[in-house]
Design a protein around this motif. Structure first.
Motif, short mmCIF file in Angstrom:
data_model
loop_
_atom_site.label_atom_id
_atom_site.label_comp_id
_atom_site.label_asym_id
_atom_site.label_seq_id
_atom_site.Cartn_x
_atom_site.Cartn_y
_atom_site.Cartn_z
N SER A 172 -7.18 2.10 -4.46
CA SER A 172 -7.90 1.58 -3.30
C SER A 172 -8.90 2.63 -2.82
CB SER A 172 -6.91 1.24 -2.18
OG SER A 172 -7.54 0.53 -1.15
N ALA A 215 -9.68 -5.49 0.42
CA ALA A 215 -9.09 -5.70 1.74
C ALA A 215 -10.21 -6.23 2.63
CB ALA A 215 -8.55 -4.39 2.30
N TYR A 246 0.85 -1.19 0.00
CA TYR A 246 0.00 0.00 0.00
C TYR A 246 0.89 1.24 0.00
CZ TYR A 246 -4.65 -2.02 0.66
OH TYR A 246 -5.85 -2.66 0.47
N ASP A 283 -9.29 -1.66 -5.80
CA ASP A 283 -9.25 -2.40 -4.54
C ASP A 283 -10.25 -1.74 -3.59
OD1 ASP A 283 -7.93 -4.16 -2.44
OD2 ASP A 283 -7.42 -2.19 -1.61
N ASP A 316 -11.82 -1.21 -0.05
CA ASP A 316 -11.47 -1.34 1.37
C ASP A 316 -12.64 -0.79 2.19
OD1 ASP A 316 -10.30 -1.55 3.83
OD2 ASP A 316 -8.54 -0.34 3.36
N GLY A 363 -11.02 2.62 3.09
CA GLY A 363 -10.12 2.59 4.24
C GLY A 363 -10.85 2.93 5.52
N GLU A 391 -14.75 -0.95 5.42
CA GLU A 391 -14.57 -1.40 6.80
C GLU A 391 -15.74 -0.91 7.67
OE1 GLU A 391 -10.63 -0.57 8.34
OE2 GLU A 391 -9.75 -0.69 6.34
N SER A 428 -14.43 4.99 4.76
CA SER A 428 -15.47 4.03 4.38
C SER A 428 -16.86 4.64 4.47
CB SER A 428 -15.40 2.77 5.25
OG SER A 428 -14.39 1.90 4.82
#
Length: 790
Positions: free
Chosen positions: A171, A283, A79, A224, A226, A174, A228, A178
């Motif tokens: 990405s 992720a 990353y 990607d 991510d 994160g 969360e 998010s």
């Protein structure tokens, strides 16, 4: 043009007859021949099959469905954090600092979802690090003047020209973005992000279309995600997102599935149009608690690979002092003991091996990458434990727990007393600007602490060792290491500070694990946390020591595992779907009790008395049961009895169900059964349905060898080409032993499923990937099948 031979195993008239029978029965038989335009042969095992779109898988994958990386056998994914750009007067980590010859993929962190539900990195301008910023005078950071954009994106494109085998992915999300995003002034906009986007298909479409436009514009190889987290577990994720997440917990996973399916479909269409394959990855959480609320993680089929966030497994959000990213359980994890995991289930779930096996239950090993942290987690005022390990550290005033922890969310477990000051260099600030105590440091700072070095960069990070005792290097930071956990840590007995670290010993052990298990590779957060020693300054700084160790270990590790099943599967396929749904929400989801629905999309009736077999992850005990009057038996079991100290012993538990004799499943009809299991598993896989004296694999597994292109397979189960039998598909019966003419077994050689060897007067067949396991020593359910004396 394809160099693969086009082999015809049946005369045309026979092919027509077989095709007619297949159409009548709703069966698909894979074909040997694959044209240059039909990329089905290159599609990885288990990846979503989209009919009618000629997806150019062979752009990225070889004929065995393994990713082509220009040399290395396994992935090394780093990353790149966009905010290490010098705008805050801290040391920079720019694109020229990346060890381009030691990585295979780069994930750029982060883009976000803007107010129009589109992917964004903010408005263009000279202060935008992604597309506008420049770094005059920095060697290697000169802009490529042929590009319409500047910033990190310009340099990524420039360096990719010199390193064409390195793939870059944007990405999105994160931890911090998010459920919202930071605007151009650095103010967080709480717009709901993924949580509200995934509520509405129109919003999802807008986002997915914008991703295609974005990666085309800036030259990325894929995206990607991510997110969360899409889980029903209460108070999971960033506390700033709870307003959006908590009322949606019951439908978050369904929205996530719709998002990833739509994104994959849009990327497939763009790939076919451009003749260039665009990747979709994610992720994913490694926490058993979060995964219990993630149903059966139905998004894996839409991912080229999953990057497991096998870190943050312990941290100061609670009082249990333990490793950030242990490879194995040791049977004494204080958090697992608190929740009676060992006495109830016989295993602990806060370790990399457990998380790997969770996803291995539904994915080939080669589509899984484990994560390692290039940062620390830590506590202060630790009591008990062995040099702090499995000790306890509770914040003295529990009314002041950080948001989302302890009394702030009504938890029965106290929040931890996180390390601060000199022991918390990479800390976040809360919404009021106060330091979040968490013991977060780059590994190069941890090395300076270990060596008792007061470095020259403390002022850059707002530390004042002259006037603030918490900002001074005080006491000795002694390195400890557990070979059982595969985890190092620093223990300062003077301050009672515990910092969980990574170094060459643990990294090399994890690389050995990746190689031995056939995993796809490793992902790490994040590049600027790596270290090297600056002998001129006499201190540790940003470097590439850990990346180099990973690359050197994995560069010649051998091909990764490319198949889901560890043993033979039927050659003929039946178009039958199997879904799991109806999960209870949050803490009520125990025992885990979904409905398994079997839908017959073929043109033949599945009779009562048929048997359905499948594998499921060893992350759950081998005691699955049912509550609908069917017959269910377990076995063979990959892991039974005792804890998982040293790792789970096998990949799969196995279950076999018999459809009641009175319940036929006609074409277009479904049957449902309630199943029960006690710890989280990802979707069952390797389904086999047997009736009428024949066994079939099921389309729900998206097995290799089927695909789209000039002659796409009809999703109803009717092939449009003359069917033949694929030689790459394992037969349902074992080959005859024959003479001892097979190559002699070699301990150093890598063997894949189906490989034949001779050893000590017997012929043997490998059931799955193996290295160093001697034939005759692995037992009935082990890797080597005894084919008899020769």
């Amino acid at each position: 043009m394809s160099t693969r031979p086009k082999i015809r195993t049946l005369p045309l008239i026979t092919g027509v007859v077989v095709a007619a029978l297949a159409v009548a029965m709703g069966i698909f038989i894979p074909t040997i021949a694959q044209s240059a335009e039909d990329h089905a042969a290159c599609r990885p095992d288990g990846v979503f099959l989209q009919t009618g779109v000629n997806v150019p898988y062979c752009d990225v994958y070889d004929a065995d469905g393994r990713e082509k990386m220009g040399g290395p056998d396994r992935r090394v994914i780093g990353y790149f954090a966009s905010w290490r750009n010098g705008s805050n007067n801290q040391p920079t980590y720019l694109v020229p600092n990346i060890p381009w010859g030691k990585v295979t993929h780069l994930n750029y962190a982060f883009a976000h979802i803007d107010g129009a539900n589109k992917i964004s990195v903010g408005a263009d301008g000279p202060n935008n690090p992604h597309t506008g910023m420049t770094w005059p005078g920095v060697p290697g950071a000169e802009m490529d003047p042929t590009l319409s954009y500047k910033g990190h994106f310009n340099l990524l494109t420039k360096y990719k020209k010199a390193n064409p085998n390195v793939k870059t992915l944007i990405s999105v999300g994160g931890w911090a973005e998010s459920g919202g995003y930071f605007d151009d002034n650095g103010t967080r906009v709480n717009n709901g992000g993924f949580y509200t986007l995934a509520d509405d298909q129109a919003k999802i479409n807008t986002f997915a279309d914008s991703v295609v436009t974005f990666i085309r514009k800036y030259g990325f190889d894929g995206v990607d995600i991510d997110y969360e987290y899409a889980t029903s577990a209460p108070h999971a994720g960033n506390p700033l997102d709870f307003t959006f997440a908590e009322p949606r917990r019951a439908r978050l996973m369904a929205g996530y599935v719709n998002l990833m399916r739509t994104l994959r479909e849009k990327l497939n269409a763009a790939s076919a149009a451009d003749g260039q394959y665009y990747m979709s990855t994610a992720a994913v959480s490694a926490s058993g608690w979060i995964l219990r609320g993630s149903e059966s993680y139905q998004v894996t089929q839409y991912l080229d690979y999953a990057n497991l966030m096998t870190y943050d497994l312990h941290g100061s959000w609670n009082k249990f002092v333990g490793p950030n990213a242990a490879l194995y359980d040791d049977g004494t994890d204080a958090e697992m003991q608190h929740w009676s995991m060992y006495s109830t289930y016989g295993q602990g779930y806060l370790n990399t091996d457990w998380a790997y096996h969770y996803f291995r239950g539904s994915m080939p090993a080669g589509r899984i990458n484990i994560g390692v942290p290039f940062y620390t987690r830590g506590w202060q005022n630790v009591t008990g434990g062995t040099n702090g390990l499995w000790g306890s550290s509770s914040l003295a005033d529990q009314t002041k727990c950080p948001p989302g922890t302890g009394s702030d969310v009504g938890s029965t477990v106290p929040c931890g007393d996180g390390a601060i000051g000199i022991d918390n260099l990479w800390h976040d600030d809360d919404t009021t600007g106060r330091e979040v105590p968490s013991g977060a440091n780059p590994m190069w700072h941890a090395k300076n602490l270990e060596d008792g070095i007061t470095p020259d960069y403390l002022d850059d990070y707002g530390l004042d060792p002259v006037n603030d005792p918490a900002d001074r290097v005080t006491g000795d930071y002694v390195r400890n290491y557990s070979s059982t956990l595969v985890a190092p840590w620093l223990w300062n007995n003077t301050k009672k500070v515990f910092l969980s670290t990574e170094d060459e010993q643990s990294i090399n052990a994890k690389a050995d694990f990746i190689a031995a298990k056939g995993l796809g590779g490793v992902m790490f957060w994040e590049l600027s946390g790596d270290y090297r020693y600056n002998s001129t300054k006499g201190q540790w700084e940003m470097g590439d020591t850990l990346v180099s160790a990973l690359y050197n270990k994995l560069n010649n590790a051998g091909p990764y595992g490319n198949l889901k099943a560890n043993g033979p599967m039927p050659t003929e396929q039946l178009n039958v779907n199997v879904t799991l749904s109806g999960y209870a929400v949050g803490d009520a989801n125990y025992p885990i009790n979904p409905e398994m629905k079997i839908t017959n999309n073929s043109t033949t009736t599945i009779p009562g008395g048929a048997t359905l077999e499948f594998d499921y992850a060893t992350t759950a005990p081998c005691d699955m049961s049912q509550q609908s009057g069917w017959t269910l038996t377990n076995g063979p079991c990959g892991h039974t009895g005792g804890n998982n100290n040293g790792g789970l012993k096998g990949d799969f538990q196995h279950a076999k169900m018999t459809i009641p004799s009175w319940q036929n499943i006609a074409p277009g009809a479904s049957a449902a059964v309630k199943i029960v299991y006690r710890l989280p598993i990802s979707s069952p896989s390797n389904y086999k349905l047997t009736f009428g004296g024949k066994s079939y694999r099921l389309s729900v597994d998206h097995p290799r060898g089927t695909g789209t292109g000039p002659n796409p397979t009809d999703p109803t189960g009717s092939p449009t080409t003359s069917p033949t039998v694929s030689p790459t598909t394992s037969p349902t019966t074992s080959p005859t032993a024959g003479p001892c003419a097979n190559p002699a077994w070699l301990a150093t050689k890598v063997y894949n499923g189906g490989n034949l060897v001779s050893h000590k007067g017997h012929n043997w067949r490998a059931k799955w990937w193996t290295q160093g396991e001697e034939p005759g020593t692995t037992g009935q359910w082990g890797v080597w099948a005894d084919l008899g004396a020769c």
